[in-house]
Design a protein around this motif. Structure first.
Motif, PDB file in Angstrom:
ATOM      1  N   ALA A 149       0.862  -1.187   0.000  1.00 35.12           N
ATOM      2  CA  ALA A 149       0.000   0.000   0.000  1.00 35.12           C
ATOM      3  C   ALA A 149       0.892   1.229   0.000  1.00 35.12           C
ATOM      4  CB  ALA A 149      -0.904   0.007   1.229  1.00 35.12           C
ATOM      5  N   SER A 150       0.540   2.190  -0.853  1.00 38.23           N
ATOM      6  CA  SER A 150       1.320   3.418  -0.919  1.00 38.23           C
ATOM      7  C   SER A 150       0.422   4.555  -1.393  1.00 38.23           C
ATOM      8  CB  SER A 150       2.512   3.262  -1.869  1.00 38.23           C
ATOM      9  OG  SER A 150       2.066   3.012  -3.188  1.00 38.23           O
ATOM     10  N   VAL A 151       0.925   5.763  -1.225  1.00 35.91           N
ATOM     11  CA  VAL A 151       0.267   6.953  -1.742  1.00 35.91           C
ATOM     12  C   VAL A 151       1.242   7.595  -2.713  1.00 35.91           C
ATOM     13  CG1 VAL A 151      -0.606   9.244  -1.160  1.00 35.91           C
ATOM     14  CG2 VAL A 151      -1.183   7.289   0.275  1.00 35.91           C
ATOM     15  N   ALA A 152       0.749   7.899  -3.921  1.00 34.12           N
ATOM     16  CA  ALA A 152       1.607   8.498  -4.941  1.00 34.12           C
ATOM     17  C   ALA A 152       1.112   9.887  -5.305  1.00 34.12           C
ATOM     18  CB  ALA A 152       1.641   7.613  -6.189  1.00 34.12           C
ATOM     19  N   ASP A 153       2.047  10.796  -5.488  1.00 41.58           N
ATOM     20  CA  ASP A 153       1.755  12.129  -5.997  1.00 41.58           C
ATOM     21  C   ASP A 153       2.187  12.145  -7.458  1.00 41.58           C
ATOM     22  OD1 ASP A 153       0.815  13.386  -3.574  1.00 41.58           O
ATOM     23  OD2 ASP A 153       2.879  13.275  -2.862  1.00 41.58           O
ATOM     24  N   ILE A 154       1.246  12.438  -8.360  1.00 44.15           N
ATOM     25  CA  ILE A 154       1.538  12.492  -9.791  1.00 44.15           C
ATOM     26  C   ILE A 154       1.667  13.961 -10.181  1.00 44.15           C
ATOM     27  CG2 ILE A 154       0.761  11.827 -12.093  1.00 44.15           C
ATOM     28  CD1 ILE A 154      -0.980   9.671 -10.727  1.00 44.15           C
ATOM     29  N   ASP A 155       2.898  14.368 -10.510  1.00 40.29           N
ATOM     30  CA  ASP A 155       3.181  15.770 -10.783  1.00 40.29           C
ATOM     31  C   ASP A 155       3.095  16.137 -12.254  1.00 40.29           C
ATOM     32  OD1 ASP A 155       3.677  16.163  -8.062  1.00 40.29           O
ATOM     33  OD2 ASP A 155       5.764  15.550  -8.285  1.00 40.29           O
ATOM     34  N   ARG A 156       3.234  15.123 -13.148  1.00 39.45           N
ATOM     35  CA  ARG A 156       3.141  15.415 -14.580  1.00 39.45           C
ATOM     36  C   ARG A 156       2.716  14.163 -15.337  1.00 39.45           C
ATOM     37  NH1 ARG A 156       9.566  15.923 -15.546  1.00 39.45           N
ATOM     38  NH2 ARG A 156       9.924  13.765 -16.141  1.00 39.45           N
ATOM     39  N   ASP A 157       2.255  14.352 -16.553  1.00 39.59           N
ATOM     40  CA  ASP A 157       1.837  13.237 -17.393  1.00 39.59           C
ATOM     41  C   ASP A 157       3.053  12.397 -17.780  1.00 39.59           C
ATOM     42  OD1 ASP A 157      -0.551  14.565 -17.236  1.00 39.59           O
ATOM     43  OD2 ASP A 157      -0.558  15.255 -19.314  1.00 39.59           O
ATOM     44  N   GLY A 158       2.806  11.085 -17.999  1.00 43.25           N
ATOM     45  CA  GLY A 158       3.908  10.237 -18.442  1.00 43.25           C
ATOM     46  C   GLY A 158       3.643   8.776 -18.170  1.00 43.25           C
ATOM     47  N   PRO A 159       4.647   7.925 -18.424  1.00 41.07           N
ATOM     48  CA  PRO A 159       4.485   6.479 -18.264  1.00 41.07           C
ATOM     49  C   PRO A 159       4.425   6.058 -16.797  1.00 41.07           C
ATOM     50  CG  PRO A 159       6.740   7.002 -18.878  1.00 41.07           C
ATOM     51  CD  PRO A 159       5.974   8.284 -18.925  1.00 41.07           C
ATOM     52  N   PHE A 160       3.716   4.958 -16.569  1.00 40.67           N
ATOM     53  CA  PHE A 160       3.659   4.308 -15.261  1.00 40.67           C
ATOM     54  C   PHE A 160       4.559   3.085 -15.304  1.00 40.67           C
ATOM     55  CE2 PHE A 160      -0.180   4.924 -12.301  1.00 40.67           C
ATOM     56  CZ  PHE A 160      -0.014   6.282 -12.303  1.00 40.67           C
ATOM     57  N   SER A 161       5.171   2.748 -14.187  1.00 41.29           N
ATOM     58  CA  SER A 161       5.966   1.522 -14.125  1.00 41.29           C
ATOM     59  C   SER A 161       5.051   0.311 -14.170  1.00 41.29           C
ATOM     60  CB  SER A 161       6.788   1.473 -12.840  1.00 41.29           C
ATOM     61  OG  SER A 161       7.706   2.541 -12.797  1.00 41.29           O
ATOM     62  N   ALA A 162       5.447  -0.705 -14.941  1.00 42.59           N
ATOM     63  CA  ALA A 162       4.712  -1.971 -14.975  1.00 42.59           C
ATOM     64  C   ALA A 162       5.154  -2.830 -13.793  1.00 42.59           C
ATOM     65  CB  ALA A 162       4.977  -2.699 -16.288  1.00 42.59           C
ATOM     66  N   PRO A 170     -12.476   3.594  -6.858  1.00 43.21           N
ATOM     67  CA  PRO A 170     -11.381   2.650  -7.106  1.00 43.21           C
ATOM     68  C   PRO A 170     -11.382   2.146  -8.551  1.00 43.21           C
ATOM     69  CG  PRO A 170     -12.574   2.091  -5.103  1.00 43.21           C
ATOM     70  CD  PRO A 170     -13.380   3.136  -5.810  1.00 43.21           C
ATOM     71  N   LEU A 171     -10.192   1.991  -9.095  1.00 38.65           N
ATOM     72  CA  LEU A 171      -9.989   1.530 -10.459  1.00 38.65           C
ATOM     73  C   LEU A 171      -8.996   0.374 -10.418  1.00 38.65           C
ATOM     74  CD1 LEU A 171     -10.403   2.035 -13.501  1.00 38.65           C
ATOM     75  CD2 LEU A 171      -8.577   3.735 -13.364  1.00 38.65           C
ATOM     76  N   ALA A 172      -9.458  -0.844 -10.756  1.00 40.03           N
ATOM     77  CA  ALA A 172      -8.600  -2.039 -10.706  1.00 40.03           C
ATOM     78  C   ALA A 172      -8.067  -2.352 -12.106  1.00 40.03           C
ATOM     79  CB  ALA A 172      -9.388  -3.217 -10.155  1.00 40.03           C
ATOM     80  N   PHE A 173      -6.803  -2.798 -12.162  1.00 40.73           N
ATOM     81  CA  PHE A 173      -6.196  -3.168 -13.436  1.00 40.73           C
ATOM     82  C   PHE A 173      -4.976  -4.051 -13.190  1.00 40.73           C
ATOM     83  CE2 PHE A 173      -4.629   0.974 -12.124  1.00 40.73           C
ATOM     84  CZ  PHE A 173      -3.250   0.862 -12.245  1.00 40.73           C
ATOM     85  N   SER A 174      -4.503  -4.690 -14.245  1.00 41.78           N
ATOM     86  CA  SER A 174      -3.338  -5.560 -14.161  1.00 41.78           C
ATOM     87  C   SER A 174      -2.061  -4.733 -14.146  1.00 41.78           C
ATOM     88  CB  SER A 174      -3.313  -6.508 -15.366  1.00 41.78           C
ATOM     89  OG  SER A 174      -2.073  -7.183 -15.422  1.00 41.78           O
ATOM     90  N   GLY A 175      -1.156  -5.083 -13.257  1.00 44.14           N
ATOM     91  CA  GLY A 175       0.143  -4.428 -13.208  1.00 44.14           C
ATOM     92  C   GLY A 175       1.024  -4.781 -14.394  1.00 44.14           C
ATOM     93  N   ASP A 176       0.599  -5.764 -15.199  1.00 44.42           N
ATOM     94  CA  ASP A 176       1.356  -6.147 -16.398  1.00 44.42           C
ATOM     95  C   ASP A 176       1.257  -5.076 -17.490  1.00 44.42           C
ATOM     96  OD1 ASP A 176       2.089  -9.000 -15.655  1.00 44.42           O
ATOM     97  OD2 ASP A 176      -0.085  -9.105 -15.490  1.00 44.42           O
ATOM     98  N   LEU A 177       0.226  -4.237 -17.431  1.00 42.57           N
ATOM     99  CA  LEU A 177       0.000  -3.245 -18.479  1.00 42.57           C
ATOM    100  C   LEU A 177       1.064  -2.152 -18.467  1.00 42.57           C
ATOM    101  CD1 LEU A 177      -3.865  -2.715 -18.104  1.00 42.57           C
ATOM    102  CD2 LEU A 177      -2.683  -3.981 -19.916  1.00 42.57           C
ATOM    103  N   GLU A 178       1.479  -1.743 -19.659  1.00 44.23           N
ATOM    104  CA  GLU A 178       2.378  -0.589 -19.831  1.00 44.23           C
ATOM    105  C   GLU A 178       1.477   0.633 -19.983  1.00 44.23           C
ATOM    106  OE1 GLU A 178       5.732  -0.610 -19.919  1.00 44.23           O
ATOM    107  OE2 GLU A 178       6.041  -2.779 -19.858  1.00 44.23           O
ATOM    108  N   LEU A 179       1.219   1.334 -18.893  1.00 48.54           N
ATOM    109  CA  LEU A 179       0.255   2.431 -18.883  1.00 48.54           C
ATOM    110  C   LEU A 179       0.913   3.800 -18.992  1.00 48.54           C
ATOM    111  CD1 LEU A 179      -2.041   1.223 -15.967  1.00 48.54           C
ATOM    112  CD2 LEU A 179      -2.609   1.233 -18.398  1.00 48.54           C
ATOM    113  N   THR A 180       0.138   4.735 -19.518  1.00 44.10           N
ATOM    114  CA  THR A 180       0.507   6.144 -19.513  1.00 44.10           C
ATOM    115  C   THR A 180      -0.561   6.889 -18.728  1.00 44.10           C
ATOM    116  OG1 THR A 180       1.585   5.967 -21.661  1.00 44.10           O
ATOM    117  CG2 THR A 180       0.945   8.166 -20.953  1.00 44.10           C
ATOM    118  N   ALA A 181      -0.133   7.819 -17.878  1.00 44.09           N
ATOM    119  CA  ALA A 181      -1.057   8.622 -17.071  1.00 44.09           C
ATOM    120  C   ALA A 181      -1.144  10.035 -17.640  1.00 44.09           C
ATOM    121  CB  ALA A 181      -0.584   8.672 -15.624  1.00 44.09           C
TER     122      ALA A 181
END
Length: 193
Positions: A38-51, A84-95
């Motif tokens: 469990a963690s809290v993330a601050d997203i400061d700019r658009d870009g890729p998410f770690s898989a 809440p939004l559930a998804f697979s950590g396998d995905l190469e996502l962009t935020a």
């Protein structure tokens, strides 16, 4: 139960410079490979998410105007506060943020070992016996036995498989709302048998 305050957690900057993470807990504590985190993330700019291959994630916006997560041809969803939004950590996502900076509660579970469900709650929290969990205050005031004082936004508690109630049976009350505007997020983390 272990209380936490997001503002007092250690901050780790993302390698891509797009944000920072504050870890609440990675269980088992001290192991290199977590069963759940469990963690809290601050997203400061658009870009890729770690898989995170082999991991299932639940992402819940706790502050900000929204975040769109996309993986070309596979996934396209927008996170809104408290949903809440559930998804697979396998995905190469962009935020892609829908406004300025955002803050999210991240719950990650090792697939096949744990399963997670995150719910928005406004009433007393009574977790099932034998389950781990995280409770995070979105707004208002809440009482827990572990904290010793009322909890407010950005505070909460976590626990791992408390003893007492039989597996799956209701355990003891973990959090109680103290104000009419009280809203929290409860991550129920169940072992996979």
């Amino acid at each position: 139960m272990h209380p936490f305050d997001v503002e007092h957690l250690t901050t780790s900057q993302w390698r891509n410079g797009g944000g920072a993470t504050r870890e609440i807990v990675a269980w088992p504590v001290g192991d290199e490979e977590f069963q759940w985190r469990a963690s809290v993330a601050d997203i400061d700019r658009d870009g890729p998410f770690s898989a995170f291959p082999g991991v299932d994630r639940t992402f819940t916006l706790v502050a900000g105007d929204g975040v769109r997560l996309t993986a070309p041809g596979t996934f396209d969803r927008t996170a809104r506060v408290g949903e809440p939004l559930a998804f697979s950590g396998d995905l190469e996502l962009t935020a892609e943020r829908r406004g300025g900076a955002c803050r999210v509660l991240n719950i990650m579970v090792r697939r096949g070992r744990r399963a997670a469900r995150v719910d928005r709650i406004t009433g007393p929290l009574v977790p099932p016996g034998g389950h781990a969990g995280v409770f995070y205050v979105l707004r208002g005031h809440w009482r827990t036995d572990a904290a010793g004082r009322p909890l407010t936004a950005g505070q909460g508690v976590w626990w791992d498989e408390p003893d007492g109630a039989p597996d799956g049976a209701p355990g003891r009350e973990a959090a109680t709302p103290l104000s009419p505007d009280a809203v929290g997020l409860w991550a129920d983390i169940a072992p996979v048998r």
